[in-house]
Structures are given as C-alpha cells and as structure tokens.
Design an enzyme around this catalytic site. Structure first.
Site, PDB file in Angstrom:
ATOM      1  N   GLY A 172       0.561  -1.161  -0.132  1.00 47.26           N
ATOM      2  CA  GLY A 172       0.488   0.069  -0.031  1.00 47.26           C
ATOM      3  C   GLY A 172       0.959   1.675  -0.075  1.00 47.26           C
ATOM      4  O   GLY A 172       1.999   1.566  -0.634  1.00 47.26           O
TER       5      GLY A 172
ATOM      6  N   GLY B  89       2.002   2.075   5.668  1.00 45.01           N
ATOM      7  CA  GLY B  89       4.065   1.501   5.549  1.00 45.01           C
ATOM      8  C   GLY B  89       4.616   1.395   6.516  1.00 45.01           C
ATOM      9  O   GLY B  89       5.043   0.384   7.792  1.00 45.01           O
TER      10      GLY B  89
ATOM     11  N   GLU C   7       5.733  -3.243   1.006  1.00 38.57           N
ATOM     12  CA  GLU C   7       6.096  -2.840  -0.139  1.00 38.57           C
ATOM     13  C   GLU C   7       5.048  -1.639  -0.972  1.00 38.57           C
ATOM     14  O   GLU C   7       4.315  -1.688  -0.443  1.00 38.57           O
ATOM     15  CB  GLU C   7       5.077  -3.594  -0.926  1.00 38.57           C
ATOM     16  CG  GLU C   7       6.550  -3.690  -3.028  1.00 38.57           C
ATOM     17  CD  GLU C   7       5.036  -4.800  -3.498  1.00 38.57           C
ATOM     18  OE1 GLU C   7       4.067  -5.154  -4.169  1.00 38.57           O
ATOM     19  OE2 GLU C   7       4.454  -3.171  -4.365  1.00 38.57           O
TER      20      GLU C   7
ATOM     21  N   CYS D 290       2.497  -0.951  -9.011  1.00 41.64           N
ATOM     22  CA  CYS D 290       3.570  -0.355  -7.864  1.00 41.64           C
ATOM     23  C   CYS D 290       4.690  -1.138  -8.917  1.00 41.64           C
ATOM     24  O   CYS D 290       5.364   0.342  -8.721  1.00 41.64           O
ATOM     25  CB  CYS D 290       3.097  -1.060  -7.059  1.00 41.64           C
ATOM     26  SG  CYS D 290       2.819  -3.049  -7.137  1.00 41.64           S
TER      27      CYS D 290
HETATM   28  P1  NAP Z   1      -2.942   2.656   2.440  1.00 39.76           P
HETATM   29  O1  NAP Z   1      -3.705   4.066   2.568  1.00 39.76           O
HETATM   30  O2  NAP Z   1      -1.751   2.214   2.610  1.00 39.76           O
HETATM   31  O3  NAP Z   1      -4.354   0.830   2.587  1.00 39.76           O
HETATM   32  C1  NAP Z   1      -3.746  -0.730   2.886  1.00 39.76           C
HETATM   33  C2  NAP Z   1      -3.937  -1.076   4.133  1.00 39.76           C
HETATM   34  O4  NAP Z   1      -3.141  -0.458   4.778  1.00 39.76           O
HETATM   35  C3  NAP Z   1      -5.154  -0.683   4.067  1.00 39.76           C
HETATM   36  O5  NAP Z   1      -5.966  -1.803   4.790  1.00 39.76           O
HETATM   37  C4  NAP Z   1      -5.438   0.514   5.190  1.00 39.76           C
HETATM   38  O6  NAP Z   1      -6.418   0.270   6.630  1.00 39.76           O
HETATM   39  C5  NAP Z   1      -3.940  -0.431   6.059  1.00 39.76           C
HETATM   40  N1  NAP Z   1      -3.613   1.446   6.669  1.00 39.76           N
HETATM   41  C6  NAP Z   1      -2.957   2.727   5.910  1.00 39.76           C
HETATM   42  N2  NAP Z   1      -2.402   2.472   6.879  1.00 39.76           N
HETATM   43  C7  NAP Z   1      -2.333   2.521   8.152  1.00 39.76           C
HETATM   44  C8  NAP Z   1      -1.677   2.336   9.539  1.00 39.76           C
HETATM   45  N3  NAP Z   1      -1.230   3.507   9.413  1.00 39.76           N
HETATM   46  N4  NAP Z   1      -2.477   2.096  10.184  1.00 39.76           N
HETATM   47  C9  NAP Z   1      -2.961   0.832  10.160  1.00 39.76           C
HETATM   48  N5  NAP Z   1      -3.773   0.244   9.004  1.00 39.76           N
HETATM   49  C10 NAP Z   1      -2.916   1.246   8.281  1.00 39.76           C
HETATM   50  O7  NAP Z   1      -3.216   1.979   0.903  1.00 39.76           O
HETATM   51  P2  NAP Z   1      -4.510   1.964  -0.193  1.00 39.76           P
HETATM   52  O8  NAP Z   1      -5.840   3.001   0.228  1.00 39.76           O
HETATM   53  O9  NAP Z   1      -4.162   0.952  -1.212  1.00 39.76           O
HETATM   54  O10 NAP Z   1      -3.602   3.421  -1.487  1.00 39.76           O
HETATM   55  C11 NAP Z   1      -3.520   4.229  -0.919  1.00 39.76           C
HETATM   56  C12 NAP Z   1      -2.111   5.187  -1.586  1.00 39.76           C
HETATM   57  O11 NAP Z   1      -1.521   3.818  -1.319  1.00 39.76           O
HETATM   58  C13 NAP Z   1      -2.352   5.163  -3.158  1.00 39.76           C
HETATM   59  O12 NAP Z   1      -2.643   6.429  -3.409  1.00 39.76           O
HETATM   60  C14 NAP Z   1      -1.077   4.554  -3.548  1.00 39.76           C
HETATM   61  O13 NAP Z   1      -0.156   5.918  -3.196  1.00 39.76           O
HETATM   62  C15 NAP Z   1      -0.240   4.189  -2.879  1.00 39.76           C
HETATM   63  N6  NAP Z   1      -0.204   2.702  -3.355  1.00 39.76           N
HETATM   64  C16 NAP Z   1       0.994   2.041  -3.406  1.00 39.76           C
HETATM   65  C17 NAP Z   1       0.410   0.762  -3.420  1.00 39.76           C
HETATM   66  C18 NAP Z   1       2.630  -0.083  -4.449  1.00 39.76           C
HETATM   67  O14 NAP Z   1       1.970  -1.258  -4.981  1.00 39.76           O
HETATM   68  N7  NAP Z   1       2.987   0.246  -4.628  1.00 39.76           N
HETATM   69  C19 NAP Z   1      -0.533  -0.243  -3.916  1.00 39.76           C
HETATM   70  C20 NAP Z   1      -2.104   0.079  -3.373  1.00 39.76           C
HETATM   71  C21 NAP Z   1      -1.548   1.951  -3.461  1.00 39.76           C
HETATM   72  P3  NAP Z   1      -7.056   1.324   6.810  1.00 39.76           P
HETATM   73  O15 NAP Z   1      -8.754   1.354   5.572  1.00 39.76           O
HETATM   74  O16 NAP Z   1      -7.784   0.666   8.520  1.00 39.76           O
HETATM   75  O17 NAP Z   1      -6.378   2.419   6.865  1.00 39.76           O
END
Ligand code: NAP
Length: 523
Positions: free
Chosen positions: A245, A250, A269, A306
C-alpha cells in the site's frame, strides 16, 4: 452452474462468522459512486484478540502438518476461487472498476501462485537443511554435530492491497507464502473491496475445515480507519506483518511493529517510480516503438501498478525530441481510466498538480478527459535533469497514469540522476548492442537501487516464478532482503534453528541422515 456469493458482511474468525462490534461500512463502486450492499461490520479489539489468539493456538499444530497437507490446503483454496466463477469477478468489478479481462488474468495469477506454493510446500526444499557433521578427532576440541533447518515464524498479519484485489489480497501471494511456510494468517481486508475479500476468505475457511486444520489457521478482519490494523500489528501473538500500500501506511505499521515490547519484522511494499533509461542507440533506432511501449505500460490498469514507469530518462537531441513527440501522439489518444477509490483519485489529482506546479516542468501529453467518478486523465510531463534533481517532489510516486520524461545532458548526468533516485522495485534499460558500454556505467548504480533490472521490456507485468524479485531498497519496500512475488517470498516467514548433537530420534525428519540431498560443507 452460476455460483452466488451470499455475502453476509460478517468477520470470518477461525471457523466462525461473527458480526463485528465496532460499526459498519460499505463498498463504493468507484465508477458510479454507488454504495454497494451489504453493510460490512468492523472488528473491535476483542475480536482482533480472538483472531490472533486462535492463530497462536493453531501455530504448533499447523507448523507440524506435512508438506502434502499444506499443499492440499492451498490447492483447495485455488479450486474454490475458480468455482466462484463470474459471481466473484462481477463483485470485484463493481468494487474496483477494474475490467473483466484484467480480473480474469489476475484470478489466474492468484490460483497460479497458490498452486506454485503448494509445490513449494510439497517438495520441502524451503526448509533448506544444512548439516555440519561431528568431527570427533578435531583438535584442540571435538566439533559437535550441527544441523540447521528453517521453521515458520508464527502468525502473520496480512494487509490486502487495493490495486490487486485478488493477487495481493486475501488469498494473494503473501497469504499463500505464509500458509506454505506453516504460518497461520490473519488478513486485514482492504476496505475498497470488502465483498471480494469476504468471498475469498469464505473459500479459505471452508478449505481449512475440509483439510481438518486447526481453526485459527486463517481469519479475516475488516474495518476502515486504521484501528483494526493497528490492534492486529500490536497483538503479541502476531510475529510478522506483510503489507502492500502507501508509504505513509507502511511506515506507520513499521514504526508500530518496532515499538512493541517484542519488535517484529514488517515486509511492506510501498512506493516506486520504476525508472526507464533509454540509451542513445536505442533512442536512435526505436524511438517510436519505445514511446508506444512506454505509454501502453503507463496506462495499463489505469496506471495503478506498483511497477508503473513513473520516470523515463534519455539524452537530449533530435532522437529524444522524436521520442517525446511519439509519446505525445501515443498518450493523447488514451481514454481516462477509473481509479480504485475516491481517496486514490484525490491523491492522483493532487500528485499531478504537484508535478505540474514545479517551475521548469512542461506538459507533453494529456489523454482524454472524463467526468466519470474517480476518472484519471493520462498525464505526461517533461523536465530537464537539473530541475529534476533539484526538486524532491518530482521523485515521489504519483499513483495512476502520470509519468515524467527527464532530459539529460549526457550519460554522466543520467548516472547522476540514477544515483540520486530512491530505492525502486525495478529499473529498465532500453538498449542496442552498441549501448552496452554505457549500460555498464549505469548497472553498478542500478543494482544498488532496484530489486529487478530489465532490458528492452517494460516493468509492468510481474511474472510469478522462482527467479522473480518483487522488492527493492526503501521506499520500494521496508526490507530489501525479500520479495513479495515468486517462490522466494516464503523466506520472509521463516527463521533458522540449529540442532546441536541431537539424537536421531529427536531430529526433525528433514535433518535425519538420508532424508535430503543437502550438501555437507567441507570440514
Ligand atoms: P493504504 O492507504 O496504505 O492502505 C492499505 C491498507 O493498510 C488498508 O487496509 C489500510 O487500512 C491499512 N493502513 C493504512 N495506513 C494504516 C495505518 N496508519 N495504520 C493501520 N492500518 C493502516 O493504501 P491504499 O488504500 O491501497 O492506497 C493509497 C495509496 O497507496 C495510493 O494512492 C498509492 O500511493 C499507494 N499504493 C501503492 C501501492 C504499491 O504497490 N506500491 C499499491 C497500492 C497503493 P485502513 O482502511 O484501516 O486505513
């Protein structure tokens, strides 16, 4: 026969289905903005504790299962996912706006990963036995008999990714690797695709029952807003975390894991811009073909990979100008894609604005516009290397179909840009044989920066294979020693144990004489 999903909105904890006690949330169709039924319930702290405690109780039984038993479990999960057929894919389409063909491919990848890890579990080589036999006559003292194998770490908390609702989610590569290793898994479902998550979790729950495994081998918790994930990572039973994410998410989970009384590894990742270096002879010979290949890679899956190529570097001159013009032609025609959710859409709009606001950045091409909910217009910008190097904002990932062309003065400057980049999942070289001397100048830098180096391809499209590395130095991942794709992904969930002077009867099977074809290192 067409299957139906019968979604309940409940948590799947061990063999139980339980309504979460901390409220409800809904999936939203990103293409229409519509709320999708049913309501999904949110786990409270006691329910997180139940899932983690069941996982802990299951661990010693599950880790003693044979490779064959684990392989059967993983194969049943793969069969179960296939049996959900179109009902699963239709729900996933509604929750993610990803097109059917893409999801069909992703389902094949998911079941392929599960079956690959079934083979890994079955052949047992992941234990990598090593034997140093006793040297009774060694002076000044006898060397003892020492035998080492890898054992599973313990319960793993797994965070499903938004952009791969099947292959990096509930039954994705992290789950398959951890289950193959002998680790129980507790999934924190991604709130963008809760129905897909519940349906796949139900398959795993049923497979665990059919295989007679202890119920805590698998649970799925849900709940947006960070709390469920934080409680899970903080739980003393959890021994490792797998995450795909955002960098912010992360890093937050990594910090939390380090602050525990017992710190644990987090395999996160996070973010990469996957540079593509177009070397002079390749630019001279294939500018148009490289431009088209690059734009195809950029817009694939609405840019939500990613491994998306977020920056392309070349040396300024007539060939570079031809390349930029060809990129403009290829990108101008591309339709807008629909992003996975409103948060990712907001981040994309802000990211494109951030790039375009840097002085010296020019717009090269914009794809077609759309007023659709969560629509992302393809955006390609051009900048010179000095400006790029002076503007850290241009080095950050813009998640979606946005990329930057960087014009370098010469190879030395291209190497200086490479040196300044953060850690990456991939780095790509477009080259002809006459470029090989230049490539040799870049490779020592690129090896330090990235987990996978490609020649004459594009980074999107990550093969599931034994030799694949989907990892890299920070911020691509939080631990550059691992991969989250390919059979080596299992190594993240294992640790070595040495058995010294053990009687044969007490040795684990894999370490008994004659059980494996391991090489004994010379004395
Ligand atoms: P995300 O916001 O990081 O969330 C991914 C998971 O982690 C969700 O289940 C989220 O749950 C949890 N999470 C996030 N922050 C947390 C924290 N501080 N404490 C506890 N749990 C947490 O990622 P996303 O929703 O997939 O996408 C958001 C951004 O991530 C995108 O705009 C992009 O920049 C990036 N992304 C990168 C990749 C990659 O492969 N590099 C892939 C997908 C996304 P909650 O709903 O509870 O917050």
């Amino acid at each position: 026969m067409q299957s139906t999903l019968n979604l309940s909105g409940q948590l799947l904890i061990g063999q139980r289905r339980i309504a979460g006690n901390a409220g409800t949330f809904h999936a939203i169709n990103p293409a229409t903005g519509d709320t999708l039924a049913p309501a999904f319930s949110v786990a409270d702290a006691a329910q997180v504790d139940l899932a983690a405690s069941l996982a802990q109780q299951a661990f010693d039984t599950y880790r003693e299962t044979s490779g064959e038993q684990r392989a059967n479990f993983l194969e049943k999960i793969a069969d179960g996912i296939e049996a959900l057929d179109m009902a699963l894919l239709e729900r996933t389409m509604a929750e993610t706006a990803l097109p059917l063909a893409r999801l069909q491919g992703e389902r094949g990848r998911t079941t392929g990963q599960l079956r690959m890890f079934a083979e890994v579990a079955r052949n047992g080589l992941w234990q990598t036995p090593v034997v140093d036999r006793e040297l009774p006559e060694r002076q000044p003292m006898r060397r003892p008999d020492m035998r080492t194998r890898l054992i599973p770490l313990g319960p793993v908390a797994m965070f499903g990714a938004s952009n791969f609702p099947l292959a990096f989610s509930v039954a994705g590569g992290d789950t398959a690797a951890a289950l193959a290793a002998g680790c129980p898994v507790i999934v924190k479902a991604h709130p963008s695709h809760p129905g897909t998550s519940e349906a796949v979790a139900a398959v795993i729950q049923a497979a665990a029952k059919e295989c007679g495994l202890p119920e805590g081998v698998f649970s799925m918790l849900a709940g947006p807003g960070n709390e469920v994930g934080q409680q899970l990572v903080s739980h003393p039973a959890v021994q490792a975390v797998a995450f795909t994410g955002s960098r912010v998410g992360g890093l937050a989970l990594s910090r939390l894991a380090q602050q525990r009384t017992q710190p644990i590894p987090v395999y996160a990742e996070m973010s990469a811009i996957n540079p593509v270096f177009v070397l002079p002879q390749a630019l001279a010979k294939r500018a148009s073909a490289i431009a088209t290949g690059f734009v195809d890679s950029l817009v694939m899956g609405a840019g939500q990979f990613c491994t998306n190529p977020g920056v392309v570097l070349g040396i300024g001159g007539a060939d570079w100008d031809t390349f930029c013009a060809a990129v403009a032609t290829a990108a101008d025609k591309r339709p807008a894609g629909t992003l996975l959710n409103a948060g990712i859409h907001r981040a994309y709009v802000a990211g494109v604005a951030r790039v375009s606001s840097v002085t010296g950045v020019e717009l090269v091409a914009q794809g077609q516009k759309s007023d659709g909910s969560c629509a992302a217009q393809v955006s390609v910008f051009l900048v010179d290397a000095e400006t790029f190097m002076a503007a850290p904002a241009l080095h950050e990932e813009v998640f979606g179909p946005c990329s930057l062309l960087v014009r370098c003065r010469d190879l030395l400057q291209m190497r200086a840009v490479a040196e300044q980049l953060e850690g990456q999942l991939t780095a790509t070289l477009q080259l002809e044989p006459a470029d090989e001397a230049d490539a040799r100048q870049l490779l020592p830098v690129l090896e330090r920066k990235a987990g996978r180096l490609l020649v004459n391809g594009f980074p999107t499209g990550v093969e599931v294979a034994h030799a694949m590395v989907h990892g890299g130095p920070f911020p691509a991942t939080s631990d550059s020693r691992g991969t989250s794709v390919g059979s080596r992904a299992i190594e993240r969930f294992l640790r070595p144990v040495c058995y010294q002077d053990f009687p044969t009867a007490l040795l684990p099977l894999a370490l008994k004489d004659g059980q494996s074809d391991h090489a004994t290192p010379p004395a």
